[in-house]
Design an enzyme around this catalytic site. Structure first.
Site, PDB file in Angstrom:
ATOM      1  N   ASP A 128      22.182  21.826 -40.848  1.00 24.79           N
ATOM      2  CA  ASP A 128      21.180  22.667 -41.501  1.00 24.79           C
ATOM      3  C   ASP A 128      21.461  22.909 -42.980  1.00 24.79           C
ATOM      4  OD1 ASP A 128      23.382  24.288 -40.929  1.00 24.79           O
ATOM      5  OD2 ASP A 128      22.234  25.777 -39.815  1.00 24.79           O
ATOM      6  N   GLN A 176      24.788  23.627 -37.456  1.00 26.77           N
ATOM      7  CA  GLN A 176      26.028  22.857 -37.429  1.00 26.77           C
ATOM      8  C   GLN A 176      26.962  23.298 -36.298  1.00 26.77           C
ATOM      9  OE1 GLN A 176      26.634  23.134 -42.113  1.00 26.77           O
ATOM     10  NE2 GLN A 176      28.167  21.836 -41.172  1.00 26.77           N
ATOM     11  N   HIS A 177      27.951  22.456 -36.025  1.00 27.09           N
ATOM     12  CA  HIS A 177      29.159  22.771 -35.265  1.00 27.09           C
ATOM     13  C   HIS A 177      29.013  22.852 -33.752  1.00 27.09           C
ATOM     14  CE1 HIS A 177      30.923  23.724 -39.125  1.00 27.09           C
ATOM     15  NE2 HIS A 177      30.232  24.820 -39.272  1.00 27.09           N
TER      16      HIS A 177
END
Length: 462
Positions: free
Chosen positions: A225, A71-72
């Site tokens: 994820d 992520q991110h």
């Protein structure tokens, strides 16, 4: 037999599984390594994905594919779709100052929790965009579109069909800091605040939506994820999942969105149309790696030392903030060892303290969710350690279930691909055998000693 593929493009590597769409049975798999670091050019992910696909025997007989990924991370593209600069990953903490500034500029953490369900920390994409605007204005000016690792890989698989072909899903979008799970919409005002303008953003698909095609392979929406792991492990409302990977996470499937102004709980969406309140730590499996390296032993030997040592490690307590920390938000923190005496200055005591300290840290994470689960599902690379499994219920204070070992993120992405094919209201049910159950009495004093050591080093805000 209809086959589906699921990808896990994590911080450390790319894994792909190819499964029977109806039963979930594993047919074949492959993997390839990613470079180390908190700043990685996305081309490395693409190279690894293609190597993993080749190792898995290709996609010629695969009907659909889903991508789950870390992520991110901030992937910036110019007007021609070229990568502007290496992606800043979730565990890059250089934007911690930007996070603090953004919280203040919007009017405090409550405003952020109300707006997007989460209070930004250095991991969130919105903070990385502020950092880019302040520290690399030329690169910021070249940035026409911003996407996430899974978005970019799905787009590449679809043939990179122009910036308006970028696609994402609710789950991964909810970790950017500029998309609201409660409203299901982007917040362009927050992008203006952080970046000074609104770049092109991926279209947010419904959970069983289609993101394009890779030859004859239909591409699922993909997801982050943690959302893919929840799908892969079959998490149900009422379970808490604790994942020990590069990061540590505790999360639960919920029917309603959450908004925690303390910032401990991220109010994410999941990959099914529900929600995924989640607590994330920077420090997890690498704590075990570090302890093994300090003792000059393998991970298996570390576990053997820990299980041979007394429960409670003779009063030795490790605060495992080895890479700074996200929860609590202490980007500049370091680890520390407390209670060292002559009688506990042994490899076994240190090994036990490392595992107990890691588990106490993760127990704090799932306590922050405010739930009282009947059981904890323990997943991730760190859960492969028999010592971690056996010690976990003595720290968590409840039964621990370890699903059959697998690539849960890739499995969840494959299940999402099967859902795309099925067209059903809910994802297909894949049954898995071989889960192991662990129960044990709580070791008195372990969490109390850990909390005292943690608070002595980093007193909680009053």
């Amino acid at each position: 037999m209809t086959l589906v593929a699921g990808v896990d493009s994590s911080t450390q590597s790319c894994k792909i599984v190819i499964r029977d769409a109806e039963t979930g049975a594993l047919v074949r798999e492959g993997r390839a390594a990613h470079p180390e670091g908190t700043e990685v050019h996305p081309d490395a992910w693409w190279t690894a994905l293609n190597a993993a696909i080749e190792q898995a025997g290709g996609l010629d007989d695969v009907a659909a594919l889903g991508v789950g990924a870390q992520q991110h991370g901030m992937v910036c593209l110019d007007e021609d779709g070229r990568v502007v600069r290496p992606a800043l990953l979730w565990n890059d903490t250089r934007s911690a100052g930007a996070a603090r500034d953004l919280i203040g500029e919007l009017g405090g953490p409550e405003k952020w929790a109300d707006a997007v369900g989460s209070v930004p920390v250095a991991s969130f994409t919105v903070t990385k965009l502020r950092w880019l605007a302040e520290h690399e204005p030329d690169n910021a000016a070249r940035t026409r579109a911003v996407c996430l690792p899974h978005d970019w890989l799905t787009w590449k698989l679809a043939g990179a069909p122009g910036l308006d072909g970028l696609r994402t899903d609710r789950g991964d979008a909810s970790g950017t800091g500029y998309w609201s799970p409660a409203t299901g919409a982007y917040r362009p005002d927050l992008l203006e605040l952080a970046f000074g303008r609104v770049p092109v953003l991926p279209e947010v698909l419904e959970p069983a939506g289609e993101a394009g095609r890779h030859g004859g392979v239909r591409l699922a929406a993909g997801t982050g994820d943690n959302m893919a792991a929840a799908l892969g492990v079959g998490a149900q409302p009422g379970d808490v999942v604790v994942s020990i990977g590069t990061s540590g996470t505790a999360f639960a499937v919920a029917e309603t969105p959450s908004a925690d102004p303390s910032g401990l709980v991220a109010g994410f969406a999941d990959a099914t149309g529900r929600y995924l309140p989640l607590v994330c730590t920077l420090n997890a499996a690498r704590v075990l790696d570090a302890a093994a390296r300090m003792l000059g032993v393998s991970l298996d030997e570390l576990g053997e030392l820990a299980l041979a040592a007394p429960a409670g490690a003779g009063g030795l307590a490790l605060v495992p903030y080895l890479e700074g920390e996200r929860t609590p938000n202490l980007p500049d923190a370091t680890g520390s060892l407390h209670g060292l005496r002559l009688d506990n200055a042994t490899p076994g005591h240190l090994a036990r303290a490392a595992i107990e300290g890691l588990l106490c840290h993760l127990a704090d994470a799932f306590d922050a969710l405010g739930l009282a689960p009947e059981r904890v599902l323990l997943i991730g690379g760190g859960a492969r350690s028999e010592a971690v499994r056996r010690i976990a219920p003595t720290v968590f204070g409840r039964p621990v279930v370890v699903p059959q070992p697998g690539e849960y993120v890739a499995d969840g992405a494959a299940r999402q691909a099967a859902w795309l094919l099925s067209g059903t209201p809910e994802p297909p049910v894949w049954t898995s055998a071989g889960a192991r159950h662990y129960e044990a009495e709580v070791t008195p004093g372990v969490r109390e000693r850990y909390a005292a050591a943690r608070d002595r080093e980093y007193p909680p805000a009053s």
